[in-house]
Design a protein around this motif. Structure first.
Motif, PDB file in Angstrom:
ATOM      1  N   ALA A 162      -1.405  54.655 -10.386  1.00 24.93           N
ATOM      2  CA  ALA A 162      -2.161  53.550  -9.799  1.00 24.93           C
ATOM      3  C   ALA A 162      -3.481  53.336 -10.528  1.00 24.93           C
ATOM      4  O   ALA A 162      -3.933  52.199 -10.695  1.00 24.93           O
ATOM      5  CB  ALA A 162      -2.414  53.820  -8.316  1.00 24.93           C
ATOM      6  N   ARG A 206       1.675  59.510  -8.541  1.00 30.58           N
ATOM      7  CA  ARG A 206       1.487  58.130  -8.078  1.00 30.58           C
ATOM      8  C   ARG A 206       0.023  57.722  -8.133  1.00 30.58           C
ATOM      9  O   ARG A 206      -0.307  56.573  -8.442  1.00 30.58           O
ATOM     10  CB  ARG A 206       2.021  57.989  -6.655  1.00 30.58           C
ATOM     11  CG  ARG A 206       3.536  58.072  -6.543  1.00 30.58           C
ATOM     12  CD  ARG A 206       3.984  57.958  -5.091  1.00 30.58           C
ATOM     13  NE  ARG A 206       5.428  58.030  -4.974  1.00 30.58           N
ATOM     14  CZ  ARG A 206       6.088  58.026  -3.824  1.00 30.58           C
ATOM     15  NH1 ARG A 206       5.399  57.960  -2.672  1.00 30.58           N
ATOM     16  NH2 ARG A 206       7.399  58.099  -3.802  1.00 30.58           N
ATOM     17  N   TRP A 207      -0.850  58.667  -7.803  1.00 29.04           N
ATOM     18  CA  TRP A 207      -2.296  58.383  -7.905  1.00 29.04           C
ATOM     19  C   TRP A 207      -2.672  58.108  -9.352  1.00 29.04           C
ATOM     20  O   TRP A 207      -3.367  57.124  -9.648  1.00 29.04           O
ATOM     21  CB  TRP A 207      -3.058  59.592  -7.352  1.00 29.04           C
ATOM     22  CG  TRP A 207      -4.555  59.485  -7.388  1.00 29.04           C
ATOM     23  CD1 TRP A 207      -5.310  58.357  -7.606  1.00 29.04           C
ATOM     24  CD2 TRP A 207      -5.489  60.551  -7.217  1.00 29.04           C
ATOM     25  NE1 TRP A 207      -6.653  58.664  -7.576  1.00 29.04           N
ATOM     26  CE2 TRP A 207      -6.790  59.999  -7.337  1.00 29.04           C
ATOM     27  CE3 TRP A 207      -5.353  61.924  -6.970  1.00 29.04           C
ATOM     28  CZ2 TRP A 207      -7.940  60.779  -7.222  1.00 29.04           C
ATOM     29  CZ3 TRP A 207      -6.499  62.695  -6.850  1.00 29.04           C
ATOM     30  CH2 TRP A 207      -7.773  62.124  -6.978  1.00 29.04           C
ATOM     31  N   TYR A 226      -1.638  58.199  -1.748  1.00 31.72           N
ATOM     32  CA  TYR A 226      -0.581  57.948  -2.729  1.00 31.72           C
ATOM     33  C   TYR A 226       0.589  58.915  -2.629  1.00 31.72           C
ATOM     34  O   TYR A 226       1.585  58.748  -3.329  1.00 31.72           O
ATOM     35  CB  TYR A 226      -1.177  57.987  -4.141  1.00 31.72           C
ATOM     36  CG  TYR A 226      -2.034  56.775  -4.451  1.00 31.72           C
ATOM     37  CD1 TYR A 226      -1.454  55.532  -4.679  1.00 31.72           C
ATOM     38  CD2 TYR A 226      -3.420  56.873  -4.499  1.00 31.72           C
ATOM     39  CE1 TYR A 226      -2.227  54.416  -4.957  1.00 31.72           C
ATOM     40  CE2 TYR A 226      -4.215  55.759  -4.773  1.00 31.72           C
ATOM     41  CZ  TYR A 226      -3.613  54.537  -4.997  1.00 31.72           C
ATOM     42  OH  TYR A 226      -4.379  53.439  -5.266  1.00 31.72           O
TER      43      TYR A 226
END
Length: 319
Positions: A138, A134-135, A129
Motif C-alpha cells: 500500500a 500488504r502494508w 492491513y
C-alpha cells in the motif's frame, strides 16, 4: 497529566521530576524514559504533558487524582457548577508545538517520534492491513521492514514533508488518520473517566474541555499545517468541507451520551492574532452549535480587556 503554563515563559509550569521518575519505574525495561514524552524528529521533547501514547501508564494516575479530588471536595460538590479538565499542553486538548515553528526547508515538528509512538503506529498499520506485505504494498515500500522503529522513523519524516503537497498519497492519509484518531481517542477516554468518577454528589457539575481558538503561524504559511500538527483534522488535502471536519472531530471527541454534560472552553477569544493563525473560534463554534454543545470563551492575555474597544473585539470575535 498536564502542567498549566502562563503567558510568560519565564514562569511556565512543568511537570515535576518525581512524576517522571515514578512513571519511569513502571516502563517496560526495553523502553526509554522518552517513551513517556512527546518527542519530535530531532529528539527534542515537551515536558508540559505526558504523551498520550503512554496512556496505559498515565491513566491510572489520572483516575487516582480525579477520585482523590472528588472524595476530598465532596462536601462542596453542591456548589460546584463546572469542572475544567486539562487534557494536553497548557491544559488544552491538542498536541504540543515543540519549538513552536517549522524552520525553512524542514517539515513541521510533529511530536510523534518516541519509540512508543512509532511502535503503536506500526501496530495500527499492521492491524489495518492485516500483514506486513500488504502494508508495504500500500505504501510502495516492499523492501522495508516498517515494523522496526528505526526504519519507520525516516519514512514518517518523509510523510510529514509531503503533507499538503501533490505528492501526498496513501501513506500520508494513513498517518494523518492515525495521528488525529489517537488524540481524539485519548480525549474521549479522559472525558469518560471524569464522567465515571464525578457521579453523585457531582452530577450537577458540567465537564469542560479547553480547545485553542488560535494556533502558531508556521513558516509554510498554510494554515492547514498548523491544524494537522495540533491534531484537529485528519485529511491532509481537505476532501471534505472544512467545518464538516471540525464537526466530525468534535462528535468523535464528545460521545453522544456525554453531550448534555460537556461544554467547550475556547481559548484565545478576542486576541488580536498578529503572528498567530488561523483563528479557529468560528470553526469550533459552528461545530459546537451542530452538536448543541454549550461554549465558554477565554481571553488569557494580560491587560487585553482594559477598555471598551477591546471588550467589543472579544464579543465580536465570539458572536
Amino acid at each position: 497529566l498536564v502542567a498549566r503554563g502562563m503567558n510568560d515563559v519565564r514562569h511556565m509550569s512543568l511537570l515535576p521530576d518525581w512524576l517522571w521518575g515514578r512513571l519511569q519505574q513502571e516502563l517496560p525495561s526495553q523502553l526509554p524514559l522518552d517513551s513517556l514524552k512527546y518527542l519530535d524528529q530531532h529528539g527534542r521533547d515537551s515536558v508540559m504533558a505526558t504523551s498520550l501514547w503512554a496512556s496505559e501508564l498515565t491513566i491510572p494516575y489520572f483516575r487516582q487524582f480525579l477520585q482523590g479530588f472528588a472524595d476530598h471536595m465532596a462536601e462542596f460538590a453542591a456548589g460546584v457548577r463546572h469542572l475544567q479538565l486539562g487534557i494536553g499542553p497548557e491544559g488544552e486538548w491538542r498536541y504540543p508545538f515543540i519549538g513552536h515553528y517549522a524552520e525553512a526547508g524542514l517539515s513541521a515538528y510533529f511530536p510523534c517520534y518516541s519509540q512508543r509512538a512509532l511502535g503503536l503506529f506500526a501496530e495500527t498499520m499492521l492491524d489495518q492491513y492485516q500483514s506486513l506485505a500488504r502494508w508495504q504494498q500500500a505504501w510502495g515500500l516492499p523492501d522495508l521492514d516498517l515494523r522496526q522503529s528505526a526504519v519507520l522513523k525516516p519514512v514518517v519524516i518523509g510523510i510529514t514533508e509531503r503533507l499538503l503537497t501533490p505528492e501526498s498519497g496513501v501513506a500520508e492519509r494513513d498517518f494523518c488518520h492515525w495521528y488525529h484518531d489517537s488524540l481524539v481517542g485519548y480525549g474521549r477516554q479522559l472525558l469518560q473517566l471524569a464522567h465515571e468518577v464525578f457521579q453523585q454528589p457531582w452530577l450537577n457539575a458540567t465537564l469542560g474541555v479547553r480547545v485553542p481558538g488560535r494556533l502558531p503561524r508556521l513558516v509554510q504559511a498554510d494554515s492547514a499545517l498548523a491544524e494537522l500538527v495540533a491534531g484537529f483534522i485528519s485529511e491532509p488535502n481537505f476532501p471534505q468541507a472544512r467545518s464538516s471536519q471540525y464537526a466530525e472531530t468534535l462528535s468523535q471527541l464528545v460521545p453522544e451520551m456525554l453531550r448534555n454534560r460537556c461544554r467547550l472552553l475556547l481559548t484565545g477569544a478576542g486576541v488580536h492574532h498578529g503572528e498567530s493563525e488561523p483563528a479557529l473560534l468560528g470553526e469550533w463554534l459552528v461545530a459546537a452549535k451542530q452538536l448543541q454543545l454549550p461554549v465558554m470563551a477565554e481571553n488569557g492575555q494580560r491587560l487585553s480587556l482594559d477598555d471598551h474597544p477591546q471588550w467589543d473585539h472579544l464579543i465580536g470575535s465570539v458572536l
